[in-house]
Scaffold this motif. Structure first.
Motif, PDB file in Angstrom:
ATOM      1  N   GLN A   4       0.835  -1.194   0.000  1.00  0.00           N
ATOM      2  CA  GLN A   4       0.000   0.000   0.000  1.00  0.00           C
ATOM      3  C   GLN A   4       0.866   1.237   0.000  1.00  0.00           C
ATOM      4  O   GLN A   4       2.002   1.233   0.455  1.00  0.00           O
ATOM      5  CB  GLN A   4      -0.921   0.001   1.210  1.00  0.00           C
ATOM      6  CG  GLN A   4      -0.197   0.329   2.505  1.00  0.00           C
ATOM      7  CD  GLN A   4      -1.128   0.316   3.684  1.00  0.00           C
ATOM      8  OE1 GLN A   4      -2.247  -0.101   3.576  1.00  0.00           O
ATOM      9  NE2 GLN A   4      -0.654   0.768   4.809  1.00  0.00           N
ATOM     10  N   PHE A  24      -4.734   3.455   0.453  1.00  0.00           N
ATOM     11  CA  PHE A  24      -4.425   2.307  -0.369  1.00  0.00           C
ATOM     12  C   PHE A  24      -4.295   2.751  -1.813  1.00  0.00           C
ATOM     13  O   PHE A  24      -5.074   3.567  -2.297  1.00  0.00           O
ATOM     14  CB  PHE A  24      -5.524   1.238  -0.276  1.00  0.00           C
ATOM     15  CG  PHE A  24      -5.580   0.553   1.052  1.00  0.00           C
ATOM     16  CD1 PHE A  24      -4.691  -0.455   1.358  1.00  0.00           C
ATOM     17  CD2 PHE A  24      -6.525   0.916   1.993  1.00  0.00           C
ATOM     18  CE1 PHE A  24      -4.734  -1.102   2.577  1.00  0.00           C
ATOM     19  CE2 PHE A  24      -6.584   0.278   3.214  1.00  0.00           C
ATOM     20  CZ  PHE A  24      -5.690  -0.728   3.501  1.00  0.00           C
ATOM     21  N   MET A  29      -3.763  -2.773  -5.040  1.00  0.00           N
ATOM     22  CA  MET A  29      -4.811  -3.664  -4.532  1.00  0.00           C
ATOM     23  C   MET A  29      -5.307  -4.588  -5.638  1.00  0.00           C
ATOM     24  O   MET A  29      -5.504  -5.781  -5.412  1.00  0.00           O
ATOM     25  CB  MET A  29      -5.976  -2.856  -3.973  1.00  0.00           C
ATOM     26  CG  MET A  29      -5.652  -2.105  -2.698  1.00  0.00           C
ATOM     27  SD  MET A  29      -5.389  -3.180  -1.308  1.00  0.00           S
ATOM     28  CE  MET A  29      -7.052  -3.709  -1.034  1.00  0.00           C
ATOM     29  N   PHE A  88      -3.690  -5.842   1.829  1.00  0.00           N
ATOM     30  CA  PHE A  88      -5.118  -5.983   1.545  1.00  0.00           C
ATOM     31  C   PHE A  88      -5.918  -5.152   2.533  1.00  0.00           C
ATOM     32  O   PHE A  88      -5.432  -4.819   3.605  1.00  0.00           O
ATOM     33  CB  PHE A  88      -5.548  -7.453   1.650  1.00  0.00           C
ATOM     34  CG  PHE A  88      -4.755  -8.362   0.764  1.00  0.00           C
ATOM     35  CD1 PHE A  88      -5.023  -8.442  -0.587  1.00  0.00           C
ATOM     36  CD2 PHE A  88      -3.728  -9.128   1.281  1.00  0.00           C
ATOM     37  CE1 PHE A  88      -4.285  -9.267  -1.407  1.00  0.00           C
ATOM     38  CE2 PHE A  88      -2.990  -9.960   0.475  1.00  0.00           C
ATOM     39  CZ  PHE A  88      -3.267 -10.024  -0.874  1.00  0.00           C
ATOM     40  N   ASP A  89      -7.163  -4.874   2.174  1.00  0.00           N
ATOM     41  CA  ASP A  89      -7.981  -4.065   3.070  1.00  0.00           C
ATOM     42  C   ASP A  89      -8.700  -4.876   4.139  1.00  0.00           C
ATOM     43  O   ASP A  89      -9.164  -4.318   5.117  1.00  0.00           O
ATOM     44  CB  ASP A  89      -8.973  -3.211   2.285  1.00  0.00           C
ATOM     45  CG  ASP A  89      -9.867  -4.030   1.379  1.00  0.00           C
ATOM     46  OD1 ASP A  89      -9.603  -5.224   1.213  1.00  0.00           O
ATOM     47  OD2 ASP A  89     -10.826  -3.454   0.830  1.00  0.00           O
ATOM     48  N   ARG A  93     -10.374 -10.861   1.983  1.00  0.00           N
ATOM     49  CA  ARG A  93      -9.745 -10.873   0.656  1.00  0.00           C
ATOM     50  C   ARG A  93      -8.839 -12.087   0.496  1.00  0.00           C
ATOM     51  O   ARG A  93      -8.771 -12.683  -0.557  1.00  0.00           O
ATOM     52  CB  ARG A  93      -8.925  -9.612   0.427  1.00  0.00           C
ATOM     53  CG  ARG A  93      -9.706  -8.353   0.438  1.00  0.00           C
ATOM     54  CD  ARG A  93     -10.390  -8.169  -0.858  1.00  0.00           C
ATOM     55  NE  ARG A  93     -11.015  -6.862  -0.893  1.00  0.00           N
ATOM     56  CZ  ARG A  93     -11.800  -6.487  -1.840  1.00  0.00           C
ATOM     57  NH1 ARG A  93     -12.053  -7.285  -2.846  1.00  0.00           N
ATOM     58  NH2 ARG A  93     -12.359  -5.313  -1.802  1.00  0.00           N
TER      59      ARG A  93
END
Length: 120
Positions: A4, A24, A29, A88-89, A93
């Motif tokens: 990120q 991000f 992503m 990742f958020d 995911r």
């Protein structure tokens, strides 16, 4: 995997003591999500062929697929050095995304390899 953009840590204290929000990079992503989908699809195909050759039928094949996806998720988490929020958020995911798409590939190659190895 792409990292990120923004601060190096998950949250950074500003000079006045408030927490700043994470930022991000959308391209990074998307790249990380492509890696997850490609990894799951590839391992689903290989796992389907292995399950077919080993002669798994019924529930044994689906349990094999579940274990395969669990090991895939663990491998992706290890690849991210166990800091998921850097790449990742959310945990979903890595753990869930691509599970059903990989299942279709798994079943296709599972039945194909089973037919070739055990029926013909």
């Amino acid at each position: 995997m792409a990292v990120q953009s923004g601060p190096a840590s998950s949250e950074k204290k500003s000079t006045n003591g408030e927490n700043e929000l994470l930022t991000f990079n959308a391209e990074n992503m998307q790249s990380n999500m492509k890696i997850i989908y490609y990894s799951r699809t590839f391992l689903s195909i290989i796992g389907g062929v292995v399950a077919g050759i080993l002669g798994f039928t019924g529930l044994k094949g689906f349990v094999f697929y579940s274990l395969l996806m669990a090991f895939t998720s663990l491998g992706l988490i290890a690849k991210a050095k166990f800091s998921i929020h850097t790449y990742f958020d959310s945990w979903n995911r890595v753990l869930i995304d691509g599970f059903l798409g990989g299942l279709m590939s798994f079943v296709l190659f599972w039945t194909f390899a089973y037919d070739i190895a055990h029926i013909f």
